[in-house]
Write a protein that holds these residues in place. Structure first.
Motif, mmCIF file in Angstrom:
data_model
loop_
_atom_site.group_PDB
_atom_site.id
_atom_site.type_symbol
_atom_site.label_atom_id
_atom_site.label_comp_id
_atom_site.label_asym_id
_atom_site.label_seq_id
_atom_site.Cartn_x
_atom_site.Cartn_y
_atom_site.Cartn_z
ATOM 1 N N UNK A 78 5.174 -15.807 -4.948
ATOM 2 C CA UNK A 78 6.060 -15.682 -6.103
ATOM 3 C C UNK A 78 7.423 -16.229 -5.712
ATOM 4 N N UNK A 106 15.091 -14.583 -4.527
ATOM 5 C CA UNK A 106 14.231 -14.522 -3.357
ATOM 6 C C UNK A 106 12.896 -15.165 -3.689
ATOM 7 N N UNK A 137 2.459 -11.686 -1.177
ATOM 8 C CA UNK A 137 1.720 -10.482 -0.849
ATOM 9 C C UNK A 137 0.412 -10.939 -0.212
ATOM 10 N N UNK A 173 11.474 -10.721 5.693
ATOM 11 C CA UNK A 173 11.434 -9.258 5.782
ATOM 12 C C UNK A 173 10.004 -8.800 5.498
ATOM 13 N N UNK A 174 9.499 -7.884 6.330
ATOM 14 C CA UNK A 174 8.188 -7.282 6.061
ATOM 15 C C UNK A 174 8.437 -5.995 5.275
ATOM 16 N N UNK A 175 7.970 -5.973 4.020
ATOM 17 C CA UNK A 175 8.292 -4.829 3.168
ATOM 18 C C UNK A 175 7.200 -3.770 3.111
ATOM 19 N N UNK A 225 3.680 -7.197 2.155
ATOM 20 C CA UNK A 225 4.624 -7.886 1.285
ATOM 21 C C UNK A 225 5.715 -8.518 2.142
ATOM 22 N N UNK A 275 9.162 -11.027 2.165
ATOM 23 C CA UNK A 275 10.205 -11.541 1.279
ATOM 24 C C UNK A 275 11.195 -12.387 2.064
ATOM 25 N N UNK A 283 14.940 -14.147 1.286
ATOM 26 C CA UNK A 283 16.047 -14.300 0.337
ATOM 27 C C UNK A 283 16.468 -15.773 0.258
#
Lengths: 374, 374, 374, 374
Positions: free
Chosen positions: B15, B22, B26, B66-68, B88, B90, B92
């Motif tokens: 996405x 950002x 997933x 970043x690992x969410x 997930x 991400x 930025x």
């Protein structure tokens, strides 16, 4: 896992082995209310059918299709119509001659899937290649015939443009020639030369590769998606799933690598009717995964038939080194029969994307977003 | 429809737009218990990151991942492990400079997806190409880093083998050279020549295409399927989904068309350890859609960057004919940055097929069906 | 395999653990051009948010949603619109208090997924239930808010109709009462009684189950499919996927078992406008898997919260028998917060089926096949 | 869209109408090397077959299954084995009597899918309900027979536990009774009472609903997933997809709503062999979407047969109000024949989840994660 379906909304599942009782497909997602008949489907199967010339396998298969479900004849309609429910199509295998294959039961034919089948499944139906036989493509052609019903106004045609090292002269391209030679060759001069060439290949018990081209005209702009359901991606996937295909390209394809940005970009102007016009079609009708409205052009390369009469080195399933030649009835150039298959796959992908597009816009055809005129 | 997932069991959904806050992905289906860290993923992102040389866009993006979710640090484990739940990731967006794009808001850049976006969606985020920006590929590289964790023992590498008309000399192939020039070029001599060539292209405000090759070694025999989840089909689909790709081939690819059956078939013998050995690899490691155990070799062609400084003819969304040149920060050869992306896509496909294979056999790796020895 | 997506055309993928940095979802397949805002989504999240009364967990989570992609503000539009690309929504976790969970690290809480997680994954994030925490449902509510945008004219509402043994009196059903008590109870009298009842449950450190009802009005006839994408099947699947749900029914549901064919069949007549009218709605708005145009009515049963203050017998991951009570902040009746979740799931299923229907008919809404009048 | 597949790795696609030439299914994803025979499949079909007693439709269908693909008899194997390729199963329709249905061609039978079919498709095969006929379930039972091959050690059984208002006494539950009465009733006393009751219903030309229970024993802990591929979710979806089902529940189901947390939580202890033991099974063998190792228990409610001999009010497709009674051969309690169908659906879901689990762990059966002993 074995997976035997393709398509997201117009979804085709094929089944059947070369030497089982039958093969077929289930076409799920075909819209209701379309006129259909076994004859319509049969005409496309007949184009693909082996036995037509000395250049294709002499196996005699009528490939007669039966429609088992998904259609209905009501006196309110002019004949059989689709009902929107799954259309099951079946083709009986007739001319199987299983005994021809006994001697390769325990031997892995070079270039064939025999060895990898054993590695994957631990068991294989060695008769005629089982599931990886080109007979499976009859089911694809039947499905493609249904897909064409979903695409009124779209013309999908295919041709062989290269046999071995011999490429056609595109200046001589003539679609009407395609049905007048045994090679689906659009260049009548090349077709004559190929005949001599392929006779030589055949007599040596050898085989040769080919390059095919499929073209869809009348596809409106706006089909596809920008990331993972790209129209070109799905076309490539569909063509690559055909037996023996080793490469696929769209528009200028590999030749794009040598182009500059100026040469590659298809410029635009407004046509006589005020509608957008592309001045060239390097893109092959697809930009950023989405159709431009120009003809969609895809090419695919087919390797030479693996079954040849020359001895090749191999091993057996029982762990011995063997020398192997493949007897039986085979095609010196499997690429020939792949032309109707390529057309069918292109039709299925386009039907699928048309339905996806409808889901997004709620309109029968692709978006007709007006240019944002002042 | 927009579709933004790929993979069946190892499934990645990406996405994010070029100019939104950002982008990310997933990764669903990653097995539990694998050691993972942001640093591991970051190293692959750094390889792809723009700003590294004068030959790629000067946009400055740290691309810090970043690992969410989907990971856990327990004192019973040596660091962060995957939990089997969706991971997930991400990134930025930092250096966006949206104002650069204002002047193409209503104009369709030739060779770009601008026009077809409007035809498909009726609305588009014109800043930097929105979803069809190559920035999306950062999410792919992050996903590929996770896929590599699923494939211990498999080495996946990529290289640029042709820039414009200039092809490498395969005899000089040296994997260690790949990281020592700005082109991922395995031929140190060619790399020097390309530097001069691409400087010329860049100074003219032009762009050029390329051919890339990705190779996976250590893939065992038996991954894939014979019909619609062919390993080569899924690799082609994955590579074709990368921005600007116009062609894909496996093994000998389009050259297969010119081969005879004798030349094309990879012969087999038993190796020193009694295991099957292929004597050549025309097939590129895949026969009948299933891996042979030989290196998997795929090539893909990338068209020249569409953003160039030369004026090209186009139209506007308001229905006028315009002349257009694309200002901003762009790559003279987008193919360069596609090398890590191609590797990542190949890793994702192989991870997916490894999991599919497990489902069938209930074994950690591919089938180890013993040859049926007497 | 972990699977974290639902929906076919309107597809939602959720990610995130109770105690990780964030949770969220990717909504893929949302049509372009719909007005959207973080505020619109936030209002539905606020309805679900814990901390609102003494009857729900005292965890303080603002559940503030960020829209990370898939939207665009253009001066040609009145605010933010969807672009047709994936909409990524993220909610940061704020009030986590991980230390509360240390003592169940190695113990399996009865009624929880702790033990089966270990059996499935061999590793688990024990903080707050990890992925099986009810916090995941915040992502569902956010997705449901987007789904509602796809369904103009459709009203989707939910209510709690039974708490423990106490059922509402349907004769007193008043939708406006739902937002005036902490239970989403449509019967103001019952709501008063439940308050006393649940206070008792809460003070005992116990918990209680509930039955919820969700209703969609304004759904036109023709959505769904007759076999495996039945509208009722997909609704049941969606509701059953909510934490702690143990049963689902449509229309008269289990009571249908006691009915005769005469009583059960909803008779039809033509209404004042000549349109078909059903005289009753035992079917709950769905016949043969397809919507009838009547309100869609689904009910689902939620078991009591498993986290209670009473000691229960269990075992540890290290193979010992233990007695266990769950400290921390929990809901005496998790059913309460499931009302907005049930609404959201119903909205997602309907949005998905609306898009599927469009694919079939090429029309914005469901089929408007005229009755075949003479 | 019409969708006619279910399952992710063990995927079944059914096709065929009540009054077409045949119906059948394609089972894709069945692992190779399993012994199979038409007789094995036939025995399950015979259990479902109509015509067995005066309580089910008098339509005489032998329901003889043909295996068209996906199997192979090799002299290295003891009979027919699955090859891992799609298994196509076909059942010819024999006793169709289409003329029985002519008078409902233009009339919508109350309680049937006739009206919604017209709303969805705009065309329908009115003969016997077309695709929504219960005959489709023969294909499910055939698929379930294949699914059972994937589940050695798992026992899947079903029973009718309520007919109309008459529920069995669970204290008298006797699995051996199930095959000794025409109702699959596990309570011999109730079976006698039901016989009298249903004779009354039948003679009145009326019909009645039922509740069924299916149970799977021997399912190991660890199958399923915590969010959207919950085992209970997929079981509910599968059962809800059976004709006439209006409600589904797992374990204590709707009764869970009345339980306290203490009563509902199944406590655990270590058994004689040191293995985990649950002291009760309120959960019905599934916690948090994942199997616990206890028997999986699901119940589903079936509405009364819609075809009854009493006149009901309806409308015609030509826009007139009509009174309608359904002649022809019908079941007074369709629930009876749904017992083998429910078993088959449960088998298919479990086979699918077993394969998914393998993908994750690379082991033949579910995870055998040892308790983390000190």
């Amino acid at each position: 896992m074995s997976h035997n379906s393709f398509g997201h909304l117009f979804r085709v599942t094929t089944w059947g082995e070369s030497h089982g009782p039958a093969l077929g497909c289930v076409v799920d997602g075909c819209p209701p209310g379309l006129l259909i008949s076994a004859e319509t489907i049969q005409q496309w199967l007949d184009r693909r059918r082996p036995g037509g010339s000395r250049f294709v396998t002499q196996r005699q298969e009528p490939d007669a299709v039966e429609i088992l479900s998904g259609v209905f004849e009501d006196d309110r309609t002019n004949g059989l119509v689709t009902t929107g429910t799954p259309i099951s199509l079946m083709i009986r295998n007739v001319d199987q001659r299983s005994k021809d294959y006994g001697d390769i039961r325990d031997r892995y034919r070079p270039g064939h899937a025999d060895y990898v089948y054993d590695m994957k499944y631990g068991v294989r139906d060695y008769r005629g290649g089982g599931r990886s036989s080109a007979r499976e493509t009859a089911a694809r052609v039947a499905a493609g015939a249904v897909a064409r019903l979903v695409l009124p106004g779209v013309t999908i045609r295919g041709a062989m443009i290269q046999m071995g090292p011999h490429r056609i002269d595109r200046a001589r391209w003539d679609w009407s020639a395609v049905d007048e030679n045994p090679f689906f060759c659009p260049d009548p001069v090349a077709a004559k030369e190929w005949e001599v060439f392929l006779d030589g290949v055949r007599k040596e018990g050898s085989s040769i590769g080919a390059v095919l081209e499929v073209v869809a005209e009348g596809v409106p702009a706006g089909l596809g998606a920008p990331v993972y359901a790209k129209l070109d991606q799905d076309i490539c996937s569909a063509l690559m799933s055909i037996n023996a295909v080793k490469g696929v390209e769209i528009g200028d394809g590999f030749a794009s690598a040598t182009l500059s940005g100026e040469d590659n970009a298809d410029e635009m102007r407004l046509g006589a009717n005020g509608q957008p016009v592309f001045l060239s079609n390097h893109a092959g009708g697809i930009l950023g995964g989405i159709s431009t409205g120009e003809p969609i052009v895809a090419r695919f390369a087919i390797k030479p038939t693996s079954s040849i009469l020359t001895h090749r080195r191999s091993i057996s399933a029982t762990g011995e080194e063997v020398d192997l030649r493949t007897k039986g009835r085979h095609d010196p150039c499997v690429g020939i029969r792949a032309v109707p298959v390529g057309e069918a796959m292109l039709a299925c992908v386009l039907a699928d994307h048309l339905l996806r597009h409808r889901a997004q816009t709620g309109r029968p055809g692709p978006a007709d977003y007006p240019l944002h005129r002042a």
